[in-house]
Design a protein around this motif. Structure first.
Motif, PDB file in Angstrom:
ATOM      1  N   ASN A 204       0.747  -1.210  -0.209  1.00 13.01           N
ATOM      2  CA  ASN A 204      -0.019   0.122  -0.022  1.00 13.01           C
ATOM      3  C   ASN A 204       0.945   1.095   0.243  1.00 13.01           C
ATOM      4  O   ASN A 204       1.957   1.390   0.696  1.00 13.01           O
ATOM      5  CB  ASN A 204      -0.957   0.056   1.245  1.00 13.01           C
ATOM      6  N   ILE A 205       0.391   2.226  -0.767  1.00 13.06           N
ATOM      7  CA  ILE A 205       1.300   3.271  -0.954  1.00 13.06           C
ATOM      8  C   ILE A 205       0.209   4.544  -1.122  1.00 13.06           C
ATOM      9  O   ILE A 205      -0.808   4.394  -1.297  1.00 13.06           O
ATOM     10  CB  ILE A 205       2.251   3.600  -2.223  1.00 13.06           C
ATOM     11  N   ASP A 206       0.498   6.042  -0.457  1.00 10.97           N
ATOM     12  CA  ASP A 206      -0.136   7.223  -0.784  1.00 10.97           C
ATOM     13  C   ASP A 206       0.454   8.022  -1.956  1.00 10.97           C
ATOM     14  O   ASP A 206       1.360   8.009  -2.076  1.00 10.97           O
ATOM     15  CB  ASP A 206      -0.340   7.993   0.517  1.00 10.97           C
ATOM     16  N   ILE A 207      -0.530   8.228  -2.927  1.00 12.12           N
ATOM     17  CA  ILE A 207      -0.060   8.979  -4.079  1.00 12.12           C
ATOM     18  C   ILE A 207      -1.165   9.834  -4.303  1.00 12.12           C
ATOM     19  O   ILE A 207      -2.340   9.813  -3.998  1.00 12.12           O
ATOM     20  CB  ILE A 207       0.135   7.997  -5.252  1.00 12.12           C
ATOM     21  N   CYS A 208      -0.684  11.198  -5.054  1.00 10.18           N
ATOM     22  CA  CYS A 208      -1.642  12.155  -5.515  1.00 10.18           C
ATOM     23  C   CYS A 208      -1.506  12.376  -7.020  1.00 10.18           C
ATOM     24  O   CYS A 208      -0.530  11.963  -7.565  1.00 10.18           O
ATOM     25  CB  CYS A 208      -1.402  13.503  -4.802  1.00 10.18           C
TER      26      CYS A 208
ATOM     27  N   PHE B 240      -2.819   6.671 -10.340  1.00 15.05           N
ATOM     28  CA  PHE B 240      -3.718   6.819  -9.078  1.00 15.05           C
ATOM     29  C   PHE B 240      -4.699   5.566  -8.795  1.00 15.05           C
ATOM     30  O   PHE B 240      -4.941   5.240  -7.947  1.00 15.05           O
ATOM     31  CB  PHE B 240      -4.248   8.378  -9.087  1.00 15.05           C
TER      32      PHE B 240
END
Length: 87
Positions: free
Chosen positions: A72-76, A86
């Motif tokens: 899991n990663i956080d992206i914008c 995304f």
């Protein structure tokens, strides 16, 4: 290198000409190229073959998958290209 005798560019299949690798036919051709690469090179069934862009983006993506693995990663994203990452 020299072309084979009788070679004529007019005889090339133009179905995929100008089509995106994201189109249905583009994805089908990439899958065929991957399957044939595995078959011709004798790649074991439990190995994966991938075709990536010859670009910084492709190199970066391969490096991230190989070094970090699936997680899991956080992206914008700010534009249409980033939106694909995304999703």
């Amino acid at each position: 290198c020299k072309k084979r005798p009788g070679y004529d560019v007019a005889t090339l299949d133009k179905q995929t000409l100008g089509r995106s690798h994201r189109s249905k036919i583009g994805k089908e051709r990439l899958a065929l190229a991957i399957d044939e690469t595995k078959r011709i090179l004798g790649v074991p069934d439990d190995y994966l073959v991938g075709i990536v862009p010859a670009s910084d983006t492709g190199a970066y993506e391969m490096a991230m998958w190989n070094m970090l693995g699936a997680r899991n990663i956080d992206i914008c994203h700010w534009e249409s290209f980033g939106k694909g990452w995304f999703a």
